[in-house]
Design an enzyme around this catalytic site. Structure first.
Site, PDB file in Angstrom:
ATOM      1  N   ASP A  30      -0.647 -94.760  20.755  1.00  0.00           N
ATOM      2  CA  ASP A  30       0.262 -94.689  20.629  1.00  0.00           C
ATOM      3  C   ASP A  30       0.438 -93.110  21.354  1.00  0.00           C
ATOM      4  O   ASP A  30      -0.461 -92.436  22.021  1.00  0.00           O
ATOM      5  CB  ASP A  30       0.450 -94.208  18.856  1.00  0.00           C
ATOM      6  CG  ASP A  30       1.830 -94.194  18.480  1.00  0.00           C
ATOM      7  OD1 ASP A  30       2.178 -95.221  17.667  1.00  0.00           O
ATOM      8  OD2 ASP A  30       2.544 -92.648  18.700  1.00  0.00           O
ATOM      9  N   ASP A  57       1.047 -93.257  26.887  1.00  0.00           N
ATOM     10  CA  ASP A  57       3.252 -93.654  27.166  1.00  0.00           C
ATOM     11  C   ASP A  57       2.958 -95.119  27.375  1.00  0.00           C
ATOM     12  O   ASP A  57       2.404 -95.365  28.428  1.00  0.00           O
ATOM     13  CB  ASP A  57       3.171 -92.514  27.855  1.00  0.00           C
ATOM     14  CG  ASP A  57       4.401 -92.408  27.430  1.00  0.00           C
ATOM     15  OD1 ASP A  57       5.428 -93.614  27.373  1.00  0.00           O
ATOM     16  OD2 ASP A  57       5.273 -91.098  28.382  1.00  0.00           O
ATOM     17  N   ASN A 114       3.352-103.762  18.675  1.00  0.00           N
ATOM     18  CA  ASN A 114       4.281-103.024  17.953  1.00  0.00           C
ATOM     19  C   ASN A 114       4.883-101.826  18.229  1.00  0.00           C
ATOM     20  O   ASN A 114       6.276-101.496  18.076  1.00  0.00           O
ATOM     21  CB  ASN A 114       4.133-103.153  16.432  1.00  0.00           C
ATOM     22  CG  ASN A 114       4.307-102.067  15.269  1.00  0.00           C
ATOM     23  OD1 ASN A 114       5.131-102.574  15.120  1.00  0.00           O
ATOM     24  ND2 ASN A 114       3.829-100.863  15.828  1.00  0.00           N
ATOM     25  N   TYR A 120      18.314-102.903  22.588  1.00  0.00           N
ATOM     26  CA  TYR A 120      17.177-103.002  21.981  1.00  0.00           C
ATOM     27  C   TYR A 120      17.687-104.409  21.241  1.00  0.00           C
ATOM     28  O   TYR A 120      16.599-104.976  21.250  1.00  0.00           O
ATOM     29  CB  TYR A 120      17.667-101.815  20.450  1.00  0.00           C
ATOM     30  CG  TYR A 120      17.094-102.378  19.298  1.00  0.00           C
ATOM     31  CD1 TYR A 120      15.502-101.857  19.272  1.00  0.00           C
ATOM     32  CD2 TYR A 120      17.205-102.622  18.013  1.00  0.00           C
ATOM     33  CE1 TYR A 120      14.109-101.645  18.451  1.00  0.00           C
ATOM     34  CE2 TYR A 120      15.902-102.696  16.700  1.00  0.00           C
ATOM     35  CZ  TYR A 120      14.650-102.614  17.066  1.00  0.00           C
ATOM     36  OH  TYR A 120      13.403-102.796  16.541  1.00  0.00           O
ATOM     37  N   LYS A 152      14.687-106.921  21.813  1.00  0.00           N
ATOM     38  CA  LYS A 152      13.671-107.773  20.991  1.00  0.00           C
ATOM     39  C   LYS A 152      13.987-109.209  21.147  1.00  0.00           C
ATOM     40  O   LYS A 152      13.009-109.883  20.722  1.00  0.00           O
ATOM     41  CB  LYS A 152      14.918-107.294  19.731  1.00  0.00           C
ATOM     42  CG  LYS A 152      13.661-105.086  18.807  1.00  0.00           C
ATOM     43  CD  LYS A 152      12.143-105.641  19.116  1.00  0.00           C
ATOM     44  CE  LYS A 152      11.361-104.474  18.831  1.00  0.00           C
ATOM     45  NZ  LYS A 152      10.943-104.300  18.679  1.00  0.00           N
TER      46      LYS A 152
HETATM   47  N1  LIG Z   1      11.733 -99.924  11.223  1.00  0.00           N
HETATM   48  C1  LIG Z   1      12.420-100.942  11.239  1.00  0.00           C
HETATM   49  O1  LIG Z   1      14.194-100.854  10.230  1.00  0.00           O
HETATM   50  C2  LIG Z   1      12.321-102.473  11.743  1.00  0.00           C
HETATM   51  C3  LIG Z   1      12.829-103.209  11.480  1.00  0.00           C
HETATM   52  C4  LIG Z   1      12.663-104.491  12.211  1.00  0.00           C
HETATM   53  C5  LIG Z   1      11.954-104.297  13.559  1.00  0.00           C
HETATM   54  N2  LIG Z   1      10.872-102.695  13.830  1.00  0.00           N
HETATM   55  C6  LIG Z   1      10.025-102.909  14.350  1.00  0.00           C
HETATM   56  O2  LIG Z   1       9.252-102.339  14.107  1.00  0.00           O
HETATM   57  C7  LIG Z   1       8.406-101.781  15.085  1.00  0.00           C
HETATM   58  C8  LIG Z   1       7.880-100.551  14.524  1.00  0.00           C
HETATM   59  O3  LIG Z   1       8.671 -99.765  13.985  1.00  0.00           O
HETATM   60  P1  LIG Z   1       8.281 -98.180  12.830  1.00  0.00           P
HETATM   61  O4  LIG Z   1       9.739 -98.663  12.099  1.00  0.00           O
HETATM   62  O5  LIG Z   1       7.224 -98.098  12.309  1.00  0.00           O
HETATM   63  O6  LIG Z   1       8.544 -96.881  13.820  1.00  0.00           O
HETATM   64  P2  LIG Z   1       7.962 -96.062  14.013  1.00  0.00           P
HETATM   65  O7  LIG Z   1       8.959 -94.923  14.728  1.00  0.00           O
HETATM   66  O8  LIG Z   1       7.175 -95.301  12.637  1.00  0.00           O
HETATM   67  O9  LIG Z   1       6.738 -96.350  14.843  1.00  0.00           O
HETATM   68  C9  LIG Z   1       6.534 -96.540  16.754  1.00  0.00           C
HETATM   69  C10 LIG Z   1       5.799 -95.878  17.175  1.00  0.00           C
HETATM   70  O10 LIG Z   1       6.055 -96.487  18.263  1.00  0.00           O
HETATM   71  C11 LIG Z   1       5.271 -95.405  18.468  1.00  0.00           C
HETATM   72  N3  LIG Z   1       5.854 -94.986  20.082  1.00  0.00           N
HETATM   73  C12 LIG Z   1       7.317 -94.770  20.353  1.00  0.00           C
HETATM   74  N4  LIG Z   1       7.075 -94.425  22.397  1.00  0.00           N
HETATM   75  C13 LIG Z   1       5.757 -94.449  22.542  1.00  0.00           C
HETATM   76  C14 LIG Z   1       5.580 -95.289  23.602  1.00  0.00           C
HETATM   77  N5  LIG Z   1       6.319 -94.386  24.808  1.00  0.00           N
HETATM   78  N6  LIG Z   1       4.154 -94.782  24.148  1.00  0.00           N
HETATM   79  C15 LIG Z   1       3.415 -95.891  22.917  1.00  0.00           C
HETATM   80  N7  LIG Z   1       3.944 -95.729  21.558  1.00  0.00           N
HETATM   81  C16 LIG Z   1       4.883 -95.405  21.415  1.00  0.00           C
HETATM   82  C17 LIG Z   1       5.911 -94.251  18.068  1.00  0.00           C
HETATM   83  O11 LIG Z   1       5.000 -92.634  18.534  1.00  0.00           O
HETATM   84  C18 LIG Z   1       5.517 -94.886  16.483  1.00  0.00           C
HETATM   85  O12 LIG Z   1       4.410 -94.084  16.305  1.00  0.00           O
HETATM   86  C19 LIG Z   1       9.154-101.160  16.040  1.00  0.00           C
HETATM   87  O13 LIG Z   1       9.188-102.144  17.377  1.00  0.00           O
HETATM   88  C20 LIG Z   1      10.243-101.243  15.458  1.00  0.00           C
HETATM   89  O14 LIG Z   1      11.722-101.721  16.748  1.00  0.00           O
HETATM   90  C21 LIG Z   1      11.782-101.523  12.945  1.00  0.00           C
END
Ligand SMILES: NC(=O)c1ccc[n+]([C@@H]2O[C@H](COP(=O)([O-])OP(=O)(O)OC[C@H]3O[C@@H](n4cnc5c(N)ncnc54)[C@H](O)[C@@H]3O)[C@@H](O)[C@H]2O)c1
Length: 248
Positions: free
Chosen positions: A32, A58, A85, A148, A152
Site C-alpha cells: 500500500d 505506489d 484491491n 471508475y 472496473k
Molecule cells: N468502498 C466501496 O464502496 C467499494 C465498492 C465497490 C468496490 N470497491 C473497491 O474496493 C477496493 C477497496 O476499497 P476500500 O473501500 O477498502 O477503499 P480504501 O480507500 O479504504 O482502500 C484503498 C487502499 O488503496 C490504497 N491505494 C490508493 N492508491 C494507491 C497507490 N497508488 N498505490 C498503492 N496503494 C494505493 C489506499 O492507500 C488504501 O489503503 C477498491 O478497489 C474499490 O474500488 C469499493
C-alpha cells in the site's frame, strides 16, 4: 505456509481481507502507499499470531509490481494468492474528464493489476497454482463515473482473459464486485449525497449496506480450495442490489 499478496492492504477491504486470510493460515504481504497504516495492519496480524509483511509501494509506478513480487519471492519463495484491491475513484463526467486523470484511474485500477498478474503468475505456477482475485465493483452493471466504471469493467475483462490463459497452470482468476460499502473510500460521495447509504440500504433485499468483512469473506472463499473449480467468474457482494429492481 501459503502466501497471499494484498494490494491496498491498509484500506478497509484490504485490511479485512488480510485479517481473514491470516486466520485461514496464509502468510500475508500487504502492499500500500500508506506506510504507517500498512505497518499497523501487519503488526496487528502478527500480534494475533499471524505472519505479515508490509511493503510501501505506489502502484501508479510501473516498476512497483515487479519490486513487490520480487520481495514476496525473496521472503517466501512462493505465492498462492494475489488480491488486486488497491483502487481509486475520480473522473466522473464525460464533460469534465481529462486524459491525465483518466490515465491515473486506469493506471491504478487496471494497469497495476495486469502488471501484478504478469509478475505473479510465473511464481504461482512454479508452486503448483494459485488464486487471483480482482476487486471490481457493482458499477460494471450500473455505470457511474466514466473513469471508475471503465476501469472496473476492464478489470472484469482482464479476469476473464487471464482465467482462460492461466488455467493450464492451475491458476484460478475471479473477481468480486461489491456494492456501496460504508468505508472512507466513499467519504466524498457521502458528503455530496447524505442519502446515499440509506438508498443503497433500501435497494438491498437484506436491508443493509455492505461491510468490508462481507467482501473479505468472498475473497477468502475464492482464495480457498473450496473454490477449486471456480474461475473466470464475478462474485457479487452486493446484498442483492445487483438484481433488477422489483415492481412495486
Ligand atoms: N468502498 C466501496 O464502496 C467499494 C465498492 C465497490 C468496490 N470497491 C473497491 O474496493 C477496493 C477497496 O476499497 P476500500 O473501500 O477498502 O477503499 P480504501 O480507500 O479504504 O482502500 C484503498 C487502499 O488503496 C490504497 N491505494 C490508493 N492508491 C494507491 C497507490 N497508488 N498505490 C498503492 N496503494 C494505493 C489506499 O492507500 C488504501 O489503503 C477498491 O478497489 C474499490 O474500488 C469499493
Amino acid at each position: 505456509m501459503k502466501v497471499a499478496l494484498i494490494t491496498g492492504g491498509a484500506g478497509a477491504v484490504g485490511a479485512a481481507a488480510a485479517r481473514m486470510l491470516a486466520l485461514d493460515g496464509f502468510a500475508v504481504v500487504l502492499a500500500d502507499i500508506k506506510t504507517d497504516q500498512t505497518a499497523a495492519v501487519g503488526a496487528e496480524i502478527e500480534r494475533n499470531g499471524g505472519k505479515a509483511i508490509a511493503i510501501t509501494a505506489d502502484l501508479a509506478d510501473r516498476d512497483a509490481p515487479a519490486r513487490i513480487v520480487g520481495t514476496v519471492e525473496k521472503a517466501f519463495g512462493r505465492l498462492d494468492c494475489l488480491v488486486n484491491n488497491a483502487g481509486r475513484t475520480g473522473a466522473s463526467t464525460i464533460g469534465s474528464v481529462d486524459a491525465d486523470e483518466w490515465n491515473a484511474i486506469l493506471g491504478l485500477n487496471l494497469t497495476a493489476p495486469m502488471l501484478l498478474c504478469q509478475r505473479a503468475a510465473p511464481l504461482m505456477a512454479a508452486g503448483g497454482g494459485g488464486s487471483i482475485i480482482n476487486v471490481a465493483s457493482r458499477v460494471y452493471l450500473s455505470g457511474t463515473g466514466v473513469g471508475y466504471t471503465s476501469s472496473k469493467t476492464g478489470l472484469i475483462g482482464l479476469t476473464r482473459a487471464l482465467a482462460v490463459q492461466l488455467g493450464k497452470d492451475n491458476i484460478r482468476v475471479n473477481a468480486v464486485a461489491p456494492s456501496f460499502l460504508n468505508t472512507p473510500f466513499n467519504k466524498r460521495l457521502v458528503e455530496q449525497n447524505s442519502r446515499l447509504a440509506e438508498s443503497f440500504k433500501k435497494m438491498s433485499p437484506l436491508n443493509r449496506v455492505g461491510a468490508p468483512e462481507d467482501v473479505a469473506g468472498a475473497i477468502a472463499f475464492l482464495a480457498s480450495d473450496r473454490a477449486s473449480f471456480i474461475t473466470g467468474d464475478v462474485l457479487h457482494v452486493c446484498g442483492g442490489t445487483q438484481l433488477a429492481p422489483q415492481p412495486d
